[in-house]
Design a protein around this motif. Structure first.
Motif, PDB file in Angstrom:
ATOM      1  N   ASN A 126       0.827  -1.329  -0.053  1.00 37.93           N
ATOM      2  CA  ASN A 126      -0.118  -0.099   0.068  1.00 37.93           C
ATOM      3  C   ASN A 126       0.990   1.249   0.060  1.00 37.93           C
ATOM      4  O   ASN A 126       0.621   2.095   0.852  1.00 37.93           O
ATOM      5  N   GLY A 127       1.856   1.215  -0.641  1.00 38.65           N
ATOM      6  CA  GLY A 127       2.763   2.220  -0.733  1.00 38.65           C
ATOM      7  C   GLY A 127       3.768   2.593   0.279  1.00 38.65           C
ATOM      8  O   GLY A 127       4.550   3.564   0.206  1.00 38.65           O
ATOM      9  N   LYS A 128       3.617   1.584   1.322  1.00 39.31           N
ATOM     10  CA  LYS A 128       4.582   1.874   2.342  1.00 39.31           C
ATOM     11  C   LYS A 128       5.758   0.931   1.940  1.00 39.31           C
ATOM     12  O   LYS A 128       5.504  -0.298   1.665  1.00 39.31           O
ATOM     13  N   SER A 129       6.961   1.286   2.372  1.00 37.17           N
ATOM     14  CA  SER A 129       8.169   0.497   2.176  1.00 37.17           C
ATOM     15  C   SER A 129       9.017   0.351   3.512  1.00 37.17           C
ATOM     16  O   SER A 129       9.003   1.295   4.244  1.00 37.17           O
ATOM     17  N   ASN A 130       9.432  -1.004   3.845  1.00 37.18           N
ATOM     18  CA  ASN A 130      10.459  -1.188   5.038  1.00 37.18           C
ATOM     19  C   ASN A 130      11.508  -2.030   4.832  1.00 37.18           C
ATOM     20  O   ASN A 130      11.301  -3.045   4.277  1.00 37.18           O
ATOM     21  N   PRO A 131      12.460  -1.707   5.193  1.00 37.46           N
ATOM     22  CA  PRO A 131      13.869  -2.673   5.034  1.00 37.46           C
ATOM     23  C   PRO A 131      13.461  -3.914   5.746  1.00 37.46           C
ATOM     24  O   PRO A 131      13.249  -3.744   6.983  1.00 37.46           O
ATOM     25  N   VAL A 132      13.738  -5.105   5.355  1.00 35.76           N
ATOM     26  CA  VAL A 132      13.546  -6.388   5.975  1.00 35.76           C
ATOM     27  C   VAL A 132      14.747  -7.112   5.640  1.00 35.76           C
ATOM     28  O   VAL A 132      15.504  -7.019   4.727  1.00 35.76           O
ATOM     29  N   VAL A 133      14.982  -8.265   6.428  1.00 38.27           N
ATOM     30  CA  VAL A 133      15.588  -9.535   5.948  1.00 38.27           C
ATOM     31  C   VAL A 133      14.787 -10.283   5.652  1.00 38.27           C
ATOM     32  O   VAL A 133      13.866 -11.176   6.147  1.00 38.27           O
ATOM     33  N   LEU A 134      15.140 -10.929   4.329  1.00 35.66           N
ATOM     34  CA  LEU A 134      14.536 -12.140   3.492  1.00 35.66           C
ATOM     35  C   LEU A 134      15.335 -13.418   4.088  1.00 35.66           C
ATOM     36  O   LEU A 134      16.444 -13.425   3.694  1.00 35.66           O
ATOM     37  N   GLU A 135      14.661 -14.450   4.519  1.00 39.42           N
ATOM     38  CA  GLU A 135      15.573 -15.468   5.202  1.00 39.42           C
ATOM     39  C   GLU A 135      15.035 -16.739   4.614  1.00 39.42           C
ATOM     40  O   GLU A 135      13.548 -17.138   4.904  1.00 39.42           O
ATOM     41  N   GLY A 136      15.537 -17.549   3.791  1.00 41.52           N
ATOM     42  CA  GLY A 136      15.191 -18.768   3.233  1.00 41.52           C
ATOM     43  C   GLY A 136      15.503 -19.821   4.187  1.00 41.52           C
ATOM     44  O   GLY A 136      16.742 -20.099   4.481  1.00 41.52           O
ATOM     45  N   VAL A 137      14.539 -20.534   4.764  1.00 47.51           N
ATOM     46  CA  VAL A 137      14.945 -21.565   5.627  1.00 47.51           C
ATOM     47  C   VAL A 137      13.810 -23.057   5.516  1.00 47.51           C
ATOM     48  O   VAL A 137      13.038 -22.816   4.507  1.00 47.51           O
ATOM     49  N   ASP A 138      14.057 -24.047   6.051  1.00 47.33           N
ATOM     50  CA  ASP A 138      13.211 -25.130   6.033  1.00 47.33           C
ATOM     51  C   ASP A 138      12.229 -25.123   7.223  1.00 47.33           C
ATOM     52  O   ASP A 138      12.673 -24.251   8.145  1.00 47.33           O
ATOM     53  N   GLU A 139      11.426 -25.960   7.075  1.00 43.81           N
ATOM     54  CA  GLU A 139      10.406 -25.902   8.170  1.00 43.81           C
ATOM     55  C   GLU A 139      10.873 -26.448   9.797  1.00 43.81           C
ATOM     56  O   GLU A 139      10.501 -26.000  10.664  1.00 43.81           O
ATOM     57  N   SER A 140      11.979 -27.121   9.456  1.00 43.56           N
ATOM     58  CA  SER A 140      12.592 -27.391  10.788  1.00 43.56           C
ATOM     59  C   SER A 140      13.396 -26.273  11.427  1.00 43.56           C
ATOM     60  O   SER A 140      13.692 -26.471  12.721  1.00 43.56           O
TER      61      SER A 140
END
Length: 459
Positions: A126-140
């Motif tokens: 909705n036009g709002k931006s925020n820096p994040v950490v994208l982290e790829g993981v397994d379900e465990s």
């Protein structure tokens, strides 16, 4: 009863304390500061212990962490016909998903394992931006770190294997983008990829020291997605691009063989596209079945990866729990030393009480003689002076406890050191202060009781 018999003697002791308020307060100073030191030192020790336990929970029980390091090995040599004798550069393929699969399949002591891929992105909604950490993981991954969800559920096996665009968001991301509404079932854009929110991570306490010393990071500002989702839809650093090979060869003058692991084109803006990271994975987290297997498993993992990485140590294997326990032992030794110093101050305070009470006996010989003349026994005199020293010590202990609690709060506020004032420490401090009054007050009380009534006539 004993109290009824000697109640009058105790009252006389209390009156003597109030008649000499300034002297009594100065006498109690040693106890006040000693008890305050004991309370604050025990609070620091308890806070350190609690912080260690929290950190162990955050890094996971029986976990081993494998992280890549930027290490390369160069060997020199020349082929026949190569007049320049060009140096051949050799690079490891780096930490990869195949390494995680090999560890899981080969080492029987490994109970759970999760590869981790981390990138910095911007989340948009909705036009709002925020820096994040994208982290790829397994379900465990969530079991490895005892991470609970406040809403929703973790990835299914199908979602992980197919690399579906689903995600679990941190509490801070929920607060920024979804505020009071339930984010589960809604979508959020990360880079150029829309991700469906299937869960929200429960907020956890997080300390700066944990991040600095153990590499732990808060999950509040993370977006968790399946590993395959990152590799298929965002970035796979293990894929070789033709332009990167050509660029690498041109830097070598066309003479050396170069193995590169720079990432493929990404569907989103990522901040570390050109960070030189050759590793497909950011780390591998594995958990052993028993604590006794930690060191042995870590050594096996180290030897296995050394062979798989062309006999190069371009990785690091750490056992956070053992490091934290070693840190705890060090802090315990430090706390014992501080506690001993605080205890010495209590002894000094007790000696101060004994000195003042001995001086008081000499000043009050006439009073002692008068009491003995009207029928007071030696026990009455002992109770009178012993009650004075004990009450001074107890009152000093109470003030010291209050001062110690305040001091503990100040330590937390000023130095950012976690302190926990326990009921046990208060009881111990109070009991010790009372014991100091009795032990160090008995000698002056006994000396007062043994004074000859006739000696009072000289004063």
């Amino acid at each position: 009863m004993w109290i009824e018999r000697y109640f009058h003697d105790i009252i006389i002791g209390i009156e003597a304390i109030f008649d000499n308020r300034l002297k009594s307060m100065l006498t109690a100073l040693g106890i006040i500061f000693g008890v305050a030191a004991v309370i604050s030192m025990m609070a620091i020790g308890k806070g350190a212990e609690q912080e260690i336990l929290e950190q162990i929970k955050m890094v996971g029980v029986n976990n081993i962490v494998v992280t890549p390091t930027s290490v390369s090995v160069e060997g020199s040599g020349s082929k026949s016909g190569d007049e320049s004798g060009a140096r051949r550069s050799k690079f490891s393929k780096g930490l990869s998903l195949l390494d995680a699969q090999a560890i899981s399949e080969v080492i029987p002591s490994v109970d759970k394992i999760s590869p981790v891929i981390s990138f910095n992105y911007s989340a948009i909604l909705n036009g709002k931006s925020n820096p994040v950490v994208l982290e790829g993981v397994d379900e465990s991954y969530f079991e490895l770190f005892s991470i609970s969800l406040q809403e929703g559920e973790i990835f299914s096996q199908t979602q992980s294997e197919m690399g579906q665009p689903v995600c679990i968001i941190g509490d801070n991301i929920k607060s920024v983008f979804f505020k009071q509404e339930n984010p589960v079932g809604k979508s959020i854009k990360c880079g150029k990829i829309w991700l469906k929110v299937i869960g929200v991570v429960e907020k956890r306490d997080f300390t700066t020291s944990a991040s600095d010393e153990m590499g732990i990071s808060s999950s509040d500002n993370k977006i968790f997605v399946p590993v395959q989702t990152v590799l298929l839809r965002f970035k796979n650093r293990s894929l070789i691009r033709a332009d990167e090979v050509e660029k690498a060869n041109s830097k070598q003058g066309g003479g050396g063989m170069v193995i590169v692991g720079m990432g493929s084109g990404s569907d989103g803006d990522v901040s570390d596209d050109n960070d030189g990271n050759l590793n497909q994975l950011s780390k591998i987290i594995l958990q052993v079945k028993e604590t006794e297997q930690l060191s042995g498993t870590a050594n096996i993992v180290k030897r296995m990866l050394y062979r798989r990485h062309s006999e190069m140590y371009d990785f690091e294997v750490t056992i956070p729990e053992l490091l934290l326990k070693q840190q705890q032992r060090t802090k315990n030794i430090f706390n014992v030393v501080l506690g001993a110093i605080a205890g010495i101050s209590l002894i000094v305070g007790g000696i101060g009480i004994m000195n003042i009470m001995l001086a008081s006996v000499m000043e009050r010989i006439r009073e002692i003689g008068t009491r003995q003349a009207i029928g007071a026994s030696q026990k009455d005199i002992i109770v009178q002076f012993l009650s004075e020293s004990t009450l001074i010590s107890v009152f000093g202990g109470i003030i010291g406890i209050i001062l110690g609690v305040i001091l503990s709060q100040m330590i937390t506020a000023i130095f950012d050191i976690k302190t926990v004032v326990s009921l046990f420490s208060i009881v111990i401090a109070f009991g010790v202060s009372a014991a100091v009054g009795i032990i160090f007050g008995y000698l002056p009380a006994k000396q007062a009781a043994e004074k000859d009534p006739v000696e009072s006539l000289r004063y």
